[in-house]
Design a protein around this motif. Sequence first.
Motif, mmCIF file in Angstrom:
data_model
loop_
_atom_site.group_PDB
_atom_site.id
_atom_site.type_symbol
_atom_site.label_atom_id
_atom_site.label_comp_id
_atom_site.label_asym_id
_atom_site.label_seq_id
_atom_site.Cartn_x
_atom_site.Cartn_y
_atom_site.Cartn_z
ATOM 1 N N LEU A 82 43.283 40.068 -13.688
ATOM 2 C CA LEU A 82 42.382 38.804 -13.271
ATOM 3 C C LEU A 82 41.161 38.488 -14.362
ATOM 4 C CD1 LEU A 82 42.318 36.385 -11.616
ATOM 5 C CD2 LEU A 82 41.075 37.723 -9.988
ATOM 6 N N VAL A 83 41.439 37.775 -15.241
ATOM 7 C CA VAL A 83 40.258 37.720 -16.242
ATOM 8 C C VAL A 83 39.427 36.741 -15.775
ATOM 9 C CG1 VAL A 83 41.598 38.813 -18.431
ATOM 10 C CG2 VAL A 83 41.779 36.277 -17.756
ATOM 11 N N SER A 84 38.080 36.496 -16.513
ATOM 12 C CA SER A 84 37.108 35.559 -16.042
ATOM 13 C C SER A 84 36.885 35.578 -14.472
ATOM 14 C CB SER A 84 37.804 34.163 -16.531
ATOM 15 O OG SER A 84 37.847 34.183 -17.746
ATOM 16 N N ARG A 85 36.678 36.705 -13.815
ATOM 17 C CA ARG A 85 36.342 36.822 -12.472
ATOM 18 C C ARG A 85 35.116 36.032 -12.052
ATOM 19 N NH1 ARG A 85 37.932 42.942 -11.427
ATOM 20 N NH2 ARG A 85 39.898 42.977 -12.410
ATOM 21 N N THR A 86 34.138 35.978 -13.154
ATOM 22 C CA THR A 86 32.778 35.529 -12.735
ATOM 23 C C THR A 86 33.048 33.845 -12.578
ATOM 24 O OG1 THR A 86 31.465 37.349 -13.614
ATOM 25 C CG2 THR A 86 30.438 35.145 -13.376
ATOM 26 N N ALA A 87 33.547 33.388 -13.409
ATOM 27 C CA ALA A 87 34.012 31.892 -13.547
ATOM 28 C C ALA A 87 34.788 31.720 -12.194
ATOM 29 C CB ALA A 87 34.746 31.804 -14.888
ATOM 30 N N LEU A 88 35.780 32.344 -11.887
ATOM 31 C CA LEU A 88 36.661 32.137 -10.592
ATOM 32 C C LEU A 88 35.680 31.984 -9.360
ATOM 33 C CD1 LEU A 88 39.389 31.235 -10.006
ATOM 34 C CD2 LEU A 88 39.925 33.722 -9.848
ATOM 35 N N LYS A 89 34.872 33.210 -9.423
ATOM 36 C CA LYS A 89 33.791 33.404 -8.161
ATOM 37 C C LYS A 89 32.952 32.042 -8.110
ATOM 38 C CE LYS A 89 33.855 38.231 -8.007
ATOM 39 N NZ LYS A 89 32.861 39.528 -8.115
ATOM 40 N N GLN A 90 32.701 31.479 -9.477
ATOM 41 C CA GLN A 90 31.876 30.128 -9.192
ATOM 42 C C GLN A 90 32.685 29.012 -9.015
ATOM 43 O OE1 GLN A 90 30.008 30.362 -13.100
ATOM 44 N NE2 GLN A 90 28.608 31.790 -12.599
ATOM 45 N N TYR A 91 33.929 29.051 -9.354
ATOM 46 C CA TYR A 91 34.629 27.764 -9.051
ATOM 47 C C TYR A 91 35.068 27.808 -7.816
ATOM 48 C CZ TYR A 91 38.636 24.651 -9.486
ATOM 49 O OH TYR A 91 39.415 23.484 -9.115
ATOM 50 N N ILE A 92 35.467 28.682 -6.955
ATOM 51 C CA ILE A 92 36.080 28.762 -5.731
ATOM 52 C C ILE A 92 35.256 28.169 -4.825
ATOM 53 C CG2 ILE A 92 36.991 30.202 -3.970
ATOM 54 C CD1 ILE A 92 38.215 32.100 -5.929
ATOM 55 N N PRO A 93 34.001 28.324 -4.677
ATOM 56 C CA PRO A 93 33.290 27.725 -3.693
ATOM 57 C C PRO A 93 33.277 26.179 -3.701
ATOM 58 C CG PRO A 93 32.243 29.434 -4.372
ATOM 59 C CD PRO A 93 33.029 29.224 -5.360
ATOM 60 N N GLY A 94 33.413 25.431 -4.839
ATOM 61 C CA GLY A 94 33.390 24.072 -5.350
ATOM 62 C C GLY A 94 34.591 23.475 -4.647
ATOM 63 N N ILE A 95 35.656 24.318 -4.377
ATOM 64 C CA ILE A 95 36.902 23.862 -3.476
ATOM 65 C C ILE A 95 36.408 23.370 -2.151
ATOM 66 C CG2 ILE A 95 39.215 24.214 -2.895
ATOM 67 C CD1 ILE A 95 39.435 26.290 -5.045
ATOM 68 N N PHE A 96 35.729 24.288 -1.806
ATOM 69 C CA PHE A 96 35.046 24.189 -0.400
ATOM 70 C C PHE A 96 34.199 22.909 -0.010
ATOM 71 C CE2 PHE A 96 37.220 28.442 -0.461
ATOM 72 C CZ PHE A 96 37.584 28.476 0.889
ATOM 73 N N LYS A 97 33.324 22.812 -1.185
ATOM 74 C CA LYS A 97 32.341 21.870 -1.217
ATOM 75 C C LYS A 97 33.049 20.550 -1.206
ATOM 76 C CE LYS A 97 27.914 20.387 -3.436
ATOM 77 N NZ LYS A 97 27.167 20.809 -4.463
ATOM 78 N N LYS A 98 34.102 20.441 -2.183
ATOM 79 C CA LYS A 98 34.849 19.242 -2.355
ATOM 80 C C LYS A 98 35.502 18.677 -1.050
ATOM 81 C CE LYS A 98 38.301 17.067 -5.340
ATOM 82 N NZ LYS A 98 38.095 15.914 -4.802
ATOM 83 N N GLU A 99 35.892 19.616 -0.277
ATOM 84 C CA GLU A 99 36.554 19.490 1.149
ATOM 85 C C GLU A 99 35.791 19.481 2.327
ATOM 86 O OE1 GLU A 99 39.788 18.563 1.407
ATOM 87 O OE2 GLU A 99 40.266 19.152 -0.748
ATOM 88 N N LYS A 100 34.362 19.279 1.778
ATOM 89 C CA LYS A 100 33.310 19.205 2.749
ATOM 90 C C LYS A 100 33.336 20.495 4.013
ATOM 91 C CE LYS A 100 32.869 14.147 2.184
ATOM 92 N NZ LYS A 100 33.368 14.238 0.831
ATOM 93 N N LYS A 101 33.427 21.736 3.413
ATOM 94 C CA LYS A 101 33.406 22.668 4.152
ATOM 95 C C LYS A 101 32.441 23.642 3.748
ATOM 96 C CE LYS A 101 37.323 21.616 6.225
ATOM 97 N NZ LYS A 101 37.505 21.075 7.474
ATOM 98 N N LYS A 102 32.026 24.468 4.719
ATOM 99 C CA LYS A 102 30.881 25.484 4.042
ATOM 100 C C LYS A 102 31.562 26.855 3.850
ATOM 101 C CE LYS A 102 26.195 27.078 5.080
ATOM 102 N NZ LYS A 102 25.229 27.262 6.059
ATOM 103 N N LEU A 103 31.326 27.231 2.963
ATOM 104 C CA LEU A 103 32.028 28.785 2.560
ATOM 105 C C LEU A 103 30.828 29.778 3.079
ATOM 106 C CD1 LEU A 103 34.453 30.548 1.922
ATOM 107 C CD2 LEU A 103 33.803 30.252 -0.326
#
Length: 140
Positions: free
Chosen positions: A14-35
């Motif tokens: 799993l490359v670019s783990r830092t980028a993925l860790k930064q991207y995933i919270p945006g999924i929740f934000k877009k869905e109006k959920k708090k991670l």
Amino acid sequence: MQVQFFFLVDNISLVSRTALKQYIPGIFKKEKKKLQSLTYIFCSDDYLLEINRTHLKHDFYTDIITFDLSETKDNIIGEIYISTDRVRDNAATLGTSIKEELHRVIFHGALHLCGYKDKTPKEAKTMRTAEDRCLKLYFK
């Protein structure tokens, strides 16, 4: 917000783990959920089969199991178990790359925690559309 990755196997990268860790919270934000916290555990078929048998009373292999550990709907805490064996097999069966299939499953688990379901054909289609959107945005 905290996203963590743990590997109980070494048969996948799993490359670019830092980028993925930064991207995933945006999924929740877009869905109006708090991670609050999300942990991904990458494991073998046999490991995930045992979880499936013990916790869900299912006796079959699966690529992903998502546990919502949240105490309230306002603060999502989750654990997502992913079989890297299934990811590899699914990628070969679907004619896609392991990298794409791995990311699809990673996003799939996050979408489950956001409230997406996939039990009916209609739900599965909605889930697939959301996965495709996540993949497109992540890899743009």
